[in-house]
Scaffold this active site. Structure first.
Site, mmCIF file in Angstrom:
data_model
loop_
_atom_site.group_PDB
_atom_site.id
_atom_site.type_symbol
_atom_site.label_atom_id
_atom_site.label_comp_id
_atom_site.label_asym_id
_atom_site.label_seq_id
_atom_site.Cartn_x
_atom_site.Cartn_y
_atom_site.Cartn_z
ATOM 1 N N CYS A 163 -0.043 3.934 2.558
ATOM 2 C CA CYS A 163 0.364 3.475 3.902
ATOM 3 C C CYS A 163 1.833 3.842 4.148
ATOM 4 C CB CYS A 163 0.201 1.962 4.033
ATOM 5 S SG CYS A 163 -1.486 1.378 3.858
ATOM 6 N N CYS A 186 0.830 -1.212 0.000
ATOM 7 C CA CYS A 186 0.000 0.000 0.000
ATOM 8 C C CYS A 186 0.862 1.259 0.000
ATOM 9 C CB CYS A 186 -0.902 -0.047 1.234
ATOM 10 S SG CYS A 186 -1.776 1.483 1.584
#
Length: 107
Positions: free
Chosen positions: A34, A31
């Site tokens: 993230c 991600c």
């Protein structure tokens, strides 16, 4: 200082039984957003060590917890206090925006 990793095995101790507020960063290796928010969370943790604890939970490695807390998109952050979810923050945000959402816990 980087946020400590938590897992199904340490969840109860790290989050549910913790004294004071705990922000859980639900994330995954793949991600991009993230990875963008991680250094921001590390900064907030370093500047507020005595006020809030920040831990990271890899949703790929801990799918049961991700399902239990209804994580449908990441990054997602939840603030726990007294074993209960008090706040949910969805998406990568700049430090001032995160600090604003966490103001009640950083005061």
């Amino acid at each position: 200082m980087t946020a400590k990793a938590t897992s199904q095995a340490t969840w109860e101790q790290d989050v549910i039984q913790a004294e004071g507020p705990v922000l859980v960063d639900f994330w995954a290796e793949w991600c991009g957003p993230c990875r963008m928010v991680a250094p921001v969370l590390d900064q907030i943790q370093a500047e507020n060590e005595d006020k809030i604890t920040i831990v990271k939970l890899n949703v790929d490695e801990n799918p049961e917890l991700a399902m239990k807390y209804q994580i449908t998109s990441i990054p997602a952050m939840k603030v726990f206090q007294g074993g209960e979810v008090k706040e949910t923050i969805i998406g990568a945000k700049a430090k001032p925006a995160l600090e604003k959402e966490l103001a009640a816990y950083l005061a």
